[in-house]
Design a protein around this motif. Structure first.
Motif, short mmCIF file in Angstrom:
data_model
loop_
_atom_site.label_atom_id
_atom_site.label_comp_id
_atom_site.label_asym_id
_atom_site.label_seq_id
_atom_site.Cartn_x
_atom_site.Cartn_y
_atom_site.Cartn_z
N VAL A 197 1.04 -1.22 0.19
CA VAL A 197 0.06 -0.01 0.10
C VAL A 197 0.87 1.10 0.07
O VAL A 197 0.67 2.09 -0.79
CB VAL A 197 -0.85 -0.01 1.17
N ALA A 198 1.73 1.28 1.06
CA ALA A 198 2.55 2.26 0.95
C ALA A 198 3.95 2.17 2.06
O ALA A 198 3.45 1.45 3.02
CB ALA A 198 1.73 3.74 1.51
N THR A 199 4.71 2.81 1.99
CA THR A 199 6.17 2.64 2.74
C THR A 199 6.63 4.23 3.05
O THR A 199 6.51 5.12 2.04
CB THR A 199 7.06 1.88 2.15
N ILE A 200 7.38 4.19 4.05
CA ILE A 200 8.13 5.54 4.38
C ILE A 200 9.35 5.11 5.28
O ILE A 200 9.41 4.11 6.01
CB ILE A 200 7.06 6.27 5.44
N THR A 201 10.24 5.63 4.70
CA THR A 201 11.71 5.38 5.37
C THR A 201 11.82 6.14 6.61
O THR A 201 11.14 7.27 6.77
CB THR A 201 12.97 5.64 4.29
N TYR A 220 4.02 4.85 -2.71
CA TYR A 220 2.74 4.53 -2.79
C TYR A 220 2.24 3.45 -3.91
O TYR A 220 2.81 3.80 -4.95
CB TYR A 220 1.95 5.65 -2.84
N ALA A 221 1.49 2.61 -3.56
CA ALA A 221 0.87 1.84 -4.72
C ALA A 221 -0.03 2.68 -5.63
O ALA A 221 -0.54 3.82 -5.13
CB ALA A 221 0.01 0.97 -4.20
N GLU A 222 -0.11 2.44 -6.80
CA GLU A 222 -0.58 3.50 -7.89
C GLU A 222 -2.28 3.58 -7.69
O GLU A 222 -2.88 4.59 -7.67
CB GLU A 222 -0.58 3.06 -9.28
N THR A 281 -2.30 8.74 2.75
CA THR A 281 -1.14 9.36 3.08
C THR A 281 -0.54 8.69 4.07
O THR A 281 -1.21 8.29 5.06
CB THR A 281 -1.46 10.72 3.43
N ILE A 282 0.73 8.16 4.10
CA ILE A 282 1.35 7.56 5.07
C ILE A 282 2.37 8.62 5.80
O ILE A 282 2.78 9.42 5.08
CB ILE A 282 2.39 6.45 4.41
N ALA A 288 9.71 9.71 16.99
CA ALA A 288 10.03 9.90 18.42
C ALA A 288 9.15 8.98 19.19
O ALA A 288 9.52 8.36 20.24
CB ALA A 288 9.54 11.23 18.97
N ASN A 289 7.93 8.42 18.62
CA ASN A 289 7.27 7.43 19.32
C ASN A 289 7.25 6.05 18.40
O ASN A 289 6.50 5.07 18.52
CB ASN A 289 5.93 7.70 19.44
N ASN A 290 8.20 5.93 17.37
CA ASN A 290 8.08 4.75 16.65
C ASN A 290 6.89 4.22 15.95
O ASN A 290 6.47 2.95 16.22
CB ASN A 290 8.80 3.71 17.37
N THR A 291 6.13 5.24 15.41
CA THR A 291 4.71 4.96 15.24
C THR A 291 4.53 5.22 13.59
O THR A 291 5.15 6.66 13.29
CB THR A 291 3.63 5.55 15.96
N VAL A 292 3.92 4.45 12.96
CA VAL A 292 3.43 5.15 11.40
C VAL A 292 1.86 4.88 11.33
O VAL A 292 1.42 4.12 12.17
CB VAL A 292 3.91 3.96 10.50
N TYR A 293 1.47 6.05 10.67
CA TYR A 293 0.06 6.19 10.25
C TYR A 293 -0.22 6.02 8.80
O TYR A 293 0.70 6.25 7.91
CB TYR A 293 -0.24 7.42 10.83
N LEU A 294 -1.60 5.62 8.81
CA LEU A 294 -2.09 5.52 7.36
C LEU A 294 -3.19 6.29 7.15
O LEU A 294 -4.34 5.58 7.85
CB LEU A 294 -2.33 4.17 6.62
N GLN A 295 -3.38 7.44 6.68
CA GLN A 295 -4.59 8.28 6.52
C GLN A 295 -5.31 7.66 5.12
O GLN A 295 -4.67 8.03 4.25
CB GLN A 295 -4.30 9.83 6.58
N MET A 296 -6.47 7.23 5.23
CA MET A 296 -7.15 6.72 3.97
C MET A 296 -8.48 7.52 3.82
O MET A 296 -9.24 7.45 4.78
CB MET A 296 -7.37 5.34 4.55
N ASN A 297 -8.27 8.22 2.73
CA ASN A 297 -9.62 9.08 2.48
C ASN A 297 -10.24 8.43 1.34
O ASN A 297 -9.82 7.72 0.40
CB ASN A 297 -9.18 10.48 2.22
N SER A 298 -11.42 8.94 0.85
CA SER A 298 -12.21 8.41 -0.31
C SER A 298 -12.33 6.78 -0.56
O SER A 298 -11.83 6.50 -1.64
CB SER A 298 -11.51 9.34 -1.37
N LEU A 299 -12.40 6.28 0.72
CA LEU A 299 -12.45 4.90 0.69
C LEU A 299 -13.08 4.13 -0.64
O LEU A 299 -14.37 4.61 -0.65
CB LEU A 299 -12.53 4.31 1.88
N LYS A 300 -13.03 3.15 -1.13
CA LYS A 300 -13.74 2.27 -2.15
C LYS A 300 -13.87 0.96 -1.55
O LYS A 300 -13.07 0.53 -0.95
CB LYS A 300 -12.84 2.46 -3.30
#
Length: 117
Positions: free
Chosen positions: A48-52, A59-61, A68-69, A74-86
């Protein structure tokens, strides 16, 4: 070892939004890549998506412009904001952590995202 705890999945209507979180703990190394993958029933797991750790994203096309990833180092946390879901976004979403030195890969337990009316 690295432990990953995911949260934020659920049921949402088409066009809606969800935010996934993945917190890493344990043998965290400053140089790493975190990301989200998903697996729909009967299909292979896909990127889906990666971040270094320096903030470079990929991102996948199929999700560009909608997802948005981001990460909080500082908190070793990754987020994935998903909008306009299908409906086709319906899948189990997995968090992945890749430690670069030494290279090793860890997966979260997965969180279900269902997009349906």
């Amino acid at each position: 070892q690295v432990q990953l705890v995911e949260s934020g999945g659920g049921l949402v209507q088409p066009g809606g939004s969800l935010r996934l979180s993945c917190a890493a703990s344990g043998s965290i190394f400053v140089f790493n890549v975190m990301g989200w993958y998903r697996q729909a029933p009967g299909k292979q797991r896909e990127l889906v998506a990666t971040i270094t750790s320096s903030g470079t994203t990929n991102y996948a096309e199929s999700v560009k412009g909608r997802f948005t990833i981001s990460r909080d180092n500082a908190n070793n946390t990754v987020y994935l904001q998903m909008n306009s879901l299908k409906p086709e976004d319906t899948a189990v979403y997995y968090c992945k952590y890749v430690r670069l030195v030494p290279i090793s890969t860890y997966w979260g337990q997965g969180t279900q995202v269902t997009v349906s009316s």
